[in-house]
Design a protein around this motif. Structure first.
Motif, PDB file in Angstrom:
ATOM      1  N   GLU A  44      -5.052  -1.295  12.888  1.00  0.00           N
ATOM      2  CA  GLU A  44      -4.483  -2.354  12.054  1.00  0.00           C
ATOM      3  C   GLU A  44      -4.248  -1.845  10.635  1.00  0.00           C
ATOM      4  OE1 GLU A  44      -7.293  -5.502  12.460  1.00  0.00           O
ATOM      5  OE2 GLU A  44      -8.911  -4.374  11.565  1.00  0.00           O
ATOM      6  N   ILE A  45      -3.361  -2.558   9.951  1.00  0.00           N
ATOM      7  CA  ILE A  45      -3.061  -2.276   8.552  1.00  0.00           C
ATOM      8  C   ILE A  45      -2.779  -3.611   7.878  1.00  0.00           C
ATOM      9  CG2 ILE A  45      -0.652  -1.771   9.079  1.00  0.00           C
ATOM     10  CD1 ILE A  45      -0.751   0.212   6.678  1.00  0.00           C
ATOM     11  N   PHE A  46      -3.220  -3.736   6.634  1.00  0.00           N
ATOM     12  CA  PHE A  46      -3.104  -4.999   5.910  1.00  0.00           C
ATOM     13  C   PHE A  46      -2.306  -4.809   4.620  1.00  0.00           C
ATOM     14  CE2 PHE A  46      -7.085  -4.984   8.274  1.00  0.00           C
ATOM     15  CZ  PHE A  46      -6.920  -6.112   9.066  1.00  0.00           C
ATOM     16  N   LYS A  47      -1.771  -5.902   4.102  1.00  0.00           N
ATOM     17  CA  LYS A  47      -0.975  -5.836   2.870  1.00  0.00           C
ATOM     18  C   LYS A  47      -1.753  -5.206   1.726  1.00  0.00           C
ATOM     19  CE  LYS A  47      -2.172 -10.409   1.238  1.00  0.00           C
ATOM     20  NZ  LYS A  47      -1.779 -11.723   0.857  1.00  0.00           N
ATOM     21  N   ASP A  48      -3.046  -5.484   1.639  1.00  0.00           N
ATOM     22  CA  ASP A  48      -3.851  -4.925   0.549  1.00  0.00           C
ATOM     23  C   ASP A  48      -4.034  -3.415   0.672  1.00  0.00           C
ATOM     24  OD1 ASP A  48      -4.048  -7.355  -0.727  1.00  0.00           O
ATOM     25  OD2 ASP A  48      -5.958  -7.870   0.202  1.00  0.00           O
ATOM     26  N   ASP A  49      -3.826  -2.873   1.881  1.00  0.00           N
ATOM     27  CA  ASP A  49      -3.875  -1.416   2.049  1.00  0.00           C
ATOM     28  C   ASP A  49      -2.719  -0.753   1.302  1.00  0.00           C
ATOM     29  OD1 ASP A  49      -6.083  -1.645   3.752  1.00  0.00           O
ATOM     30  OD2 ASP A  49      -4.827  -1.736   5.543  1.00  0.00           O
ATOM     31  N   LEU A  50      -1.605  -1.449   1.213  1.00  0.00           N
ATOM     32  CA  LEU A  50      -0.404  -0.897   0.571  1.00  0.00           C
ATOM     33  C   LEU A  50      -0.243  -1.329  -0.879  1.00  0.00           C
ATOM     34  CD1 LEU A  50       2.102  -1.421   3.517  1.00  0.00           C
ATOM     35  CD2 LEU A  50       0.717   0.593   2.996  1.00  0.00           C
ATOM     36  N   LYS A  51      -1.019  -2.287  -1.297  1.00  0.00           N
ATOM     37  CA  LYS A  51      -0.858  -2.857  -2.639  1.00  0.00           C
ATOM     38  C   LYS A  51      -0.972  -1.842  -3.775  1.00  0.00           C
ATOM     39  CE  LYS A  51      -2.417  -6.621  -5.590  1.00  0.00           C
ATOM     40  NZ  LYS A  51      -3.294  -7.784  -5.720  1.00  0.00           N
ATOM     41  N   PRO A  52      -1.963  -0.930  -3.746  1.00  0.00           N
ATOM     42  CA  PRO A  52      -2.077  -0.008  -4.890  1.00  0.00           C
ATOM     43  C   PRO A  52      -0.822   0.828  -5.151  1.00  0.00           C
ATOM     44  CG  PRO A  52      -4.089   0.039  -3.608  1.00  0.00           C
ATOM     45  CD  PRO A  52      -3.077  -0.753  -2.815  1.00  0.00           C
ATOM     46  N   ALA A  89       1.794  -8.063  10.312  1.00  0.00           N
ATOM     47  CA  ALA A  89       1.740  -9.386   9.691  1.00  0.00           C
ATOM     48  C   ALA A  89       2.999  -9.661   8.869  1.00  0.00           C
ATOM     49  CB  ALA A  89       0.509  -9.497   8.795  1.00  0.00           C
ATOM     50  N   SER A  90       3.329 -10.925   8.716  1.00  0.00           N
ATOM     51  CA  SER A  90       4.504 -11.332   7.936  1.00  0.00           C
ATOM     52  C   SER A  90       4.457 -10.818   6.506  1.00  0.00           C
ATOM     53  CB  SER A  90       4.627 -12.859   7.911  1.00  0.00           C
ATOM     54  OG  SER A  90       5.128 -13.328   9.129  1.00  0.00           O
ATOM     55  N   ASP A  91       3.261 -10.683   5.953  1.00  0.00           N
ATOM     56  CA  ASP A  91       3.133 -10.294   4.546  1.00  0.00           C
ATOM     57  C   ASP A  91       2.792  -8.816   4.344  1.00  0.00           C
ATOM     58  OD1 ASP A  91       0.519 -10.292   5.467  1.00  0.00           O
ATOM     59  OD2 ASP A  91      -0.240 -11.639   3.904  1.00  0.00           O
ATOM     60  N   LEU A  92       2.846  -8.013   5.395  1.00  0.00           N
ATOM     61  CA  LEU A  92       2.402  -6.619   5.289  1.00  0.00           C
ATOM     62  C   LEU A  92       3.096  -5.852   4.163  1.00  0.00           C
ATOM     63  CD1 LEU A  92       0.712  -4.247   6.256  1.00  0.00           C
ATOM     64  CD2 LEU A  92       2.511  -3.745   7.919  1.00  0.00           C
ATOM     65  N   PHE A  93       4.383  -6.019   4.021  1.00  0.00           N
ATOM     66  CA  PHE A  93       5.142  -5.214   3.057  1.00  0.00           C
ATOM     67  C   PHE A  93       5.436  -5.950   1.757  1.00  0.00           C
ATOM     68  CE2 PHE A  93       6.412  -3.814   7.377  1.00  0.00           C
ATOM     69  CZ  PHE A  93       5.782  -2.582   7.352  1.00  0.00           C
ATOM     70  N   MET A  94       4.730  -7.022   1.487  1.00  0.00           N
ATOM     71  CA  MET A  94       5.038  -7.829   0.303  1.00  0.00           C
ATOM     72  C   MET A  94       4.893  -7.066  -1.009  1.00  0.00           C
ATOM     73  SD  MET A  94       1.831 -10.491  -0.034  1.00  0.00           S
ATOM     74  CE  MET A  94       2.607 -11.371  -1.357  1.00  0.00           C
ATOM     75  N   TYR A  95       4.080  -6.022  -1.036  1.00  0.00           N
ATOM     76  CA  TYR A  95       3.908  -5.229  -2.253  1.00  0.00           C
ATOM     77  C   TYR A  95       4.757  -3.955  -2.238  1.00  0.00           C
ATOM     78  CZ  TYR A  95      -0.197  -8.218  -2.761  1.00  0.00           C
ATOM     79  OH  TYR A  95      -1.041  -9.303  -2.858  1.00  0.00           O
ATOM     80  N   SER A  96       5.622  -3.826  -1.243  1.00  0.00           N
ATOM     81  CA  SER A  96       6.393  -2.585  -1.071  1.00  0.00           C
ATOM     82  C   SER A  96       7.901  -2.850  -1.032  1.00  0.00           C
ATOM     83  CB  SER A  96       5.964  -1.899   0.231  1.00  0.00           C
ATOM     84  OG  SER A  96       4.580  -1.716   0.271  1.00  0.00           O
ATOM     85  N   PRO A  97       8.464  -3.427  -2.091  1.00  0.00           N
ATOM     86  CA  PRO A  97       9.881  -3.790  -2.067  1.00  0.00           C
ATOM     87  C   PRO A  97      10.831  -2.594  -2.052  1.00  0.00           C
ATOM     88  CG  PRO A  97       9.020  -4.074  -4.274  1.00  0.00           C
ATOM     89  CD  PRO A  97       7.842  -3.754  -3.380  1.00  0.00           C
ATOM     90  N   ASN A  98      10.352  -1.413  -2.399  1.00  0.00           N
ATOM     91  CA  ASN A  98      11.216  -0.239  -2.454  1.00  0.00           C
ATOM     92  C   ASN A  98      11.061   0.686  -1.251  1.00  0.00           C
ATOM     93  OD1 ASN A  98      12.424  -0.896  -4.975  1.00  0.00           O
ATOM     94  ND2 ASN A  98      10.515  -0.333  -5.960  1.00  0.00           N
ATOM     95  N   LEU A  99      10.384   0.197  -0.228  1.00  0.00           N
ATOM     96  CA  LEU A  99      10.206   0.986   0.986  1.00  0.00           C
ATOM     97  C   LEU A  99      11.568   1.278   1.606  1.00  0.00           C
ATOM     98  CD1 LEU A  99       7.921   2.129   2.757  1.00  0.00           C
ATOM     99  CD2 LEU A  99       8.045   0.033   4.103  1.00  0.00           C
ATOM    100  N   GLU A 100      11.860   2.555   1.812  1.00  0.00           N
ATOM    101  CA  GLU A 100      13.135   2.986   2.378  1.00  0.00           C
ATOM    102  C   GLU A 100      13.004   3.464   3.818  1.00  0.00           C
ATOM    103  OE1 GLU A 100      14.545   6.000  -0.283  1.00  0.00           O
ATOM    104  OE2 GLU A 100      14.732   4.604  -1.959  1.00  0.00           O
ATOM    105  N   THR A 101      11.879   4.116   4.118  1.00  0.00           N
ATOM    106  CA  THR A 101      11.668   4.672   5.451  1.00  0.00           C
ATOM    107  C   THR A 101      10.343   4.177   6.004  1.00  0.00           C
ATOM    108  OG1 THR A 101      12.901   6.671   4.877  1.00  0.00           O
ATOM    109  CG2 THR A 101      11.410   6.818   6.767  1.00  0.00           C
ATOM    110  N   LEU A 102      10.397   3.648   7.231  1.00  0.00           N
ATOM    111  CA  LEU A 102       9.209   3.142   7.909  1.00  0.00           C
ATOM    112  C   LEU A 102       9.173   3.734   9.312  1.00  0.00           C
ATOM    113  CD1 LEU A 102       6.767   1.228   8.068  1.00  0.00           C
ATOM    114  CD2 LEU A 102       8.372  -0.555   8.824  1.00  0.00           C
ATOM    115  N   ASP A 103       8.110   4.451   9.629  1.00  0.00           N
ATOM    116  CA  ASP A 103       7.969   5.087  10.931  1.00  0.00           C
ATOM    117  C   ASP A 103       6.767   4.487  11.654  1.00  0.00           C
ATOM    118  OD1 ASP A 103       7.739   6.718  13.134  1.00  0.00           O
ATOM    119  OD2 ASP A 103       8.019   8.583  12.019  1.00  0.00           O
ATOM    120  N   LEU A 104       7.046   3.710  12.683  1.00  0.00           N
ATOM    121  CA  LEU A 104       6.004   3.084  13.505  1.00  0.00           C
ATOM    122  C   LEU A 104       6.123   3.550  14.951  1.00  0.00           C
ATOM    123  CD1 LEU A 104       6.271  -0.507  12.007  1.00  0.00           C
ATOM    124  CD2 LEU A 104       4.394   1.115  11.664  1.00  0.00           C
ATOM    125  N   TYR A 105       6.667   4.722  15.143  1.00  0.00           N
ATOM    126  CA  TYR A 105       6.879   5.295  16.466  1.00  0.00           C
ATOM    127  C   TYR A 105       5.586   5.330  17.284  1.00  0.00           C
ATOM    128  CZ  TYR A 105       7.682   8.969  19.947  1.00  0.00           C
ATOM    129  OH  TYR A 105       7.767   9.690  21.119  1.00  0.00           O
TER     130      TYR A 105
END
Length: 141
Positions: free
Chosen positions: A47-55, A74-90
């Motif tokens: 699992e991964i949570f929004k607070d993991d990406l917040k810093p 989760a719906s809010d996982l990327f809420m702190y990452s508006p500039n995310l360009e590449t996401l790899d969940l392979y």
């Protein structure tokens, strides 16, 4: 250790491959405050949570979590990452994605979602294909 006058603030990328970890490393972004790229592949993450990406927040442009055991986004996982360009969940075990998960990272140009439970697909360096993939993920997951 760092060369010359470099320190942890100069580090922009972190990669961990084939090393088992129970959860997303909390001290990672505090230790390296300017990370733009994070790769934690084949680590057994479930699992991964929004607070993991917040810093990393707005600095984060690349996130790879391939070959893990993540089952939900989760719906809010990327809420702190508006500039995310590449996401790899392979090759995770994703069967559920929150309905608003991809609303915040408005700059996504590449997603690898192949070999997941609810859907398998990829959109690479093409915003239109990414939007089409997000629509399919929203419908199936």
């Amino acid at each position: 250790t760092h060369l010359g006058r470099y320190n942890n603030e100069n580090v922009q990328a972190f990669g961990s491959y084939n090393i088992s970890i129970a959860s997303f490393p909390q001290a990672l972004q505090k230790t390296f405050p300017n990370l733009h790229k994070i790769e934690i592949d084949n680590a057994g993450l479930t699992e991964i949570f929004k607070d993991d990406l917040k810093p990393s927040g707005e600095k984060l442009t690349f996130l790879s979590l391939r070959l893990n055991k993540i089952s939900k986004i989760a719906s809010d996982l990327f809420m702190y990452s508006p500039n995310l360009e590449t996401l790899d969940l392979y090759a995770n075990q994703i069967y559920k994605v929150g309905s608003e998960a991809f609303l915040v990272p408005i700059k996504l140009t590449s997603i690898d979602f192949e070999r997941n439970v609810c859907h398998s697909g990829i959109g690479f360096n093409d915003r239109i294909k990414v939007l089409e993939l997000i629509e399919k993920i929203s419908q199936k997951c």
